[in-house]
Design a protein around this motif. Structure first.
Motif, PDB file in Angstrom:
ATOM      1  N   HIS A  42       0.815  -1.210   0.000  1.00 45.12           N
ATOM      2  CA  HIS A  42       0.000   0.000   0.000  1.00 45.12           C
ATOM      3  C   HIS A  42       0.854   1.267   0.000  1.00 45.12           C
ATOM      4  CE1 HIS A  42      -3.751   2.079   0.531  1.00 45.12           C
ATOM      5  NE2 HIS A  42      -3.293   2.711   1.599  1.00 45.12           N
ATOM      6  N   ASN A  43       0.438   2.291  -0.716  1.00 43.85           N
ATOM      7  CA  ASN A  43       1.091   3.607  -0.754  1.00 43.85           C
ATOM      8  C   ASN A  43       2.558   3.550  -1.186  1.00 43.85           C
ATOM      9  OD1 ASN A  43      -1.180   5.012  -0.064  1.00 43.85           O
ATOM     10  ND2 ASN A  43      -0.698   5.058   2.116  1.00 43.85           N
ATOM     11  N   GLY A  44       2.878   2.712  -2.139  1.00 41.78           N
ATOM     12  CA  GLY A  44       4.228   2.660  -2.675  1.00 41.78           C
ATOM     13  C   GLY A  44       5.220   1.873  -1.847  1.00 41.78           C
ATOM     14  N   ALA A  45       4.790   1.280  -0.751  1.00 44.83           N
ATOM     15  CA  ALA A  45       5.681   0.457   0.061  1.00 44.83           C
ATOM     16  C   ALA A  45       5.914  -0.877  -0.657  1.00 44.83           C
ATOM     17  CB  ALA A  45       5.079   0.227   1.435  1.00 44.83           C
ATOM     18  N   MET A  46       6.887  -1.640  -0.178  1.00 39.95           N
ATOM     19  CA  MET A  46       7.248  -2.901  -0.811  1.00 39.95           C
ATOM     20  C   MET A  46       7.318  -4.002   0.242  1.00 39.95           C
ATOM     21  SD  MET A  46       8.080  -4.132  -3.815  1.00 39.95           S
ATOM     22  CE  MET A  46       8.474  -2.656  -4.710  1.00 39.95           C
ATOM     23  N   LEU A  47       6.694  -5.134  -0.037  1.00 36.03           N
ATOM     24  CA  LEU A  47       6.784  -6.309   0.828  1.00 36.03           C
ATOM     25  C   LEU A  47       7.902  -7.174   0.276  1.00 36.03           C
ATOM     26  CD1 LEU A  47       5.643  -8.228   3.050  1.00 36.03           C
ATOM     27  CD2 LEU A  47       4.272  -9.236   1.245  1.00 36.03           C
ATOM     28  N   VAL A  48       8.924  -7.432   1.076  1.00 40.44           N
ATOM     29  CA  VAL A  48      10.030  -8.293   0.650  1.00 40.44           C
ATOM     30  C   VAL A  48      10.052  -9.526   1.536  1.00 40.44           C
ATOM     31  CG1 VAL A  48      11.433  -6.417  -0.272  1.00 40.44           C
ATOM     32  CG2 VAL A  48      11.737  -7.102   2.086  1.00 40.44           C
ATOM     33  N   ARG A  66       9.120 -17.734   6.109  1.00 43.74           N
ATOM     34  CA  ARG A  66       7.752 -17.400   6.513  1.00 43.74           C
ATOM     35  C   ARG A  66       7.637 -16.002   7.099  1.00 43.74           C
ATOM     36  NH1 ARG A  66       8.264 -22.626   9.243  1.00 43.74           N
ATOM     37  NH2 ARG A  66       8.355 -21.387  11.139  1.00 43.74           N
ATOM     38  N   LEU A  67       8.616 -15.145   6.822  1.00 42.40           N
ATOM     39  CA  LEU A  67       8.607 -13.801   7.374  1.00 42.40           C
ATOM     40  C   LEU A  67       8.625 -12.783   6.243  1.00 42.40           C
ATOM     41  CD1 LEU A  67       8.749 -12.335  10.132  1.00 42.40           C
ATOM     42  CD2 LEU A  67      11.193 -12.137   9.752  1.00 42.40           C
ATOM     43  N   GLY A  68       7.709 -11.840   6.299  1.00 45.65           N
ATOM     44  CA  GLY A  68       7.653 -10.759   5.324  1.00 45.65           C
ATOM     45  C   GLY A  68       7.969  -9.438   6.002  1.00 45.65           C
ATOM     46  N   VAL A  69       8.659  -8.554   5.275  1.00 51.11           N
ATOM     47  CA  VAL A  69       9.050  -7.248   5.806  1.00 51.11           C
ATOM     48  C   VAL A  69       8.517  -6.187   4.855  1.00 51.11           C
ATOM     49  CG1 VAL A  69      10.986  -5.775   6.453  1.00 51.11           C
ATOM     50  CG2 VAL A  69      11.143  -8.247   6.800  1.00 51.11           C
ATOM     51  N   VAL A  70       7.793  -5.224   5.394  1.00 51.00           N
ATOM     52  CA  VAL A  70       7.258  -4.131   4.587  1.00 51.00           C
ATOM     53  C   VAL A  70       8.206  -2.945   4.718  1.00 51.00           C
ATOM     54  CG1 VAL A  70       5.311  -2.586   4.186  1.00 51.00           C
ATOM     55  CG2 VAL A  70       4.906  -4.947   4.889  1.00 51.00           C
ATOM     56  N   LEU A  71       8.685  -2.472   3.561  1.00 50.00           N
ATOM     57  CA  LEU A  71       9.635  -1.370   3.518  1.00 50.00           C
ATOM     58  C   LEU A  71       8.998  -0.130   2.916  1.00 50.00           C
ATOM     59  CD1 LEU A  71      12.682  -3.299   2.036  1.00 50.00           C
ATOM     60  CD2 LEU A  71      12.313  -2.689   4.423  1.00 50.00           C
ATOM     61  N   ILE A  78       8.772  -0.735   7.916  1.00 50.79           N
ATOM     62  CA  ILE A  78       7.492  -0.290   8.462  1.00 50.79           C
ATOM     63  C   ILE A  78       6.937  -1.318   9.433  1.00 50.79           C
ATOM     64  CG2 ILE A  78       5.101   0.292   7.902  1.00 50.79           C
ATOM     65  CD1 ILE A  78       6.128   1.317   5.203  1.00 50.79           C
ATOM     66  N   THR A  79       6.953  -2.584   9.024  1.00 57.62           N
ATOM     67  CA  THR A  79       6.438  -3.651   9.878  1.00 57.62           C
ATOM     68  C   THR A  79       6.975  -4.993   9.410  1.00 57.62           C
ATOM     69  OG1 THR A  79       4.427  -4.535  10.921  1.00 57.62           O
ATOM     70  CG2 THR A  79       4.317  -4.104   8.558  1.00 57.62           C
ATOM     71  N   ARG A  93      -1.073  -6.189  -1.367  1.00 57.77           N
ATOM     72  CA  ARG A  93      -1.362  -5.707  -2.715  1.00 57.77           C
ATOM     73  C   ARG A  93      -2.700  -5.000  -2.771  1.00 57.77           C
ATOM     74  NH1 ARG A  93       0.697 -10.633  -4.304  1.00 57.77           N
ATOM     75  NH2 ARG A  93      -1.341 -11.443  -4.802  1.00 57.77           N
ATOM     76  N   ARG A  94      -3.682  -5.473  -1.982  1.00 56.24           N
ATOM     77  CA  ARG A  94      -4.990  -4.850  -1.980  1.00 56.24           C
ATOM     78  C   ARG A  94      -4.981  -3.529  -1.240  1.00 56.24           C
ATOM     79  NH1 ARG A  94      -8.234 -10.024  -0.654  1.00 56.24           N
ATOM     80  NH2 ARG A  94      -7.470  -9.504   1.385  1.00 56.24           N
ATOM     81  N   GLY A  95      -3.985  -3.324  -0.401  1.00 61.67           N
ATOM     82  CA  GLY A  95      -3.924  -2.090   0.349  1.00 61.67           C
ATOM     83  C   GLY A  95      -4.905  -2.044   1.500  1.00 61.67           C
TER      84      GLY A  95
END
Length: 97
Positions: A42-48, A66-71, A78-79, A93-95
């Motif tokens: 959401h809002n241009g952030a990236m999940l890696v 099994r771990l995702g990081v939102v940048l 971010i989280t 992706r849905r925001g």
């Protein structure tokens, strides 16, 4: 792939989530260093995240795949979130708000 600093900046929210979810700094750094999956959030952030195949290949920690990081756009964390089943990135992706 996104360039990640060796010591990424963590937001207050990210520090809280790491503590609540039992994610140590070493595991977070491993995810950021070895991330091979990127999804828009959401809002241009990236999940890696690290793909399961890559996580097994690295054999660092069982939770690595099994771990995702939102940048954020500036590379700040971010989280962090545990990813299970087929939901990898779908919510981001849905925001979801």
């Amino acid at each position: 792939m996104t360039q990640i600093a060796s010591q990424p900046a963590l937001t207050r929210h990210a520090r809280q989530r790491c503590q609540q979810r039992g994610v140590r700094a070493s595991l977070l750094r491993s995810v950021l260093k070895n991330a091979d999956v990127e999804k828009p959030a959401h809002n241009g952030a990236m999940l890696v995240s690290v793909s399961k195949a890559r996580a097994e290949e690295l054999n660092i920690d069982d939770r690595l795949g099994r771990l995702g990081v939102v940048l954020a756009n500036d590379g700040a964390v971010i989280t962090v979130a545990h990813i299970s089943g087929n939901r990898r990135g779908k919510v981001w992706r849905r925001g979801r708000r």
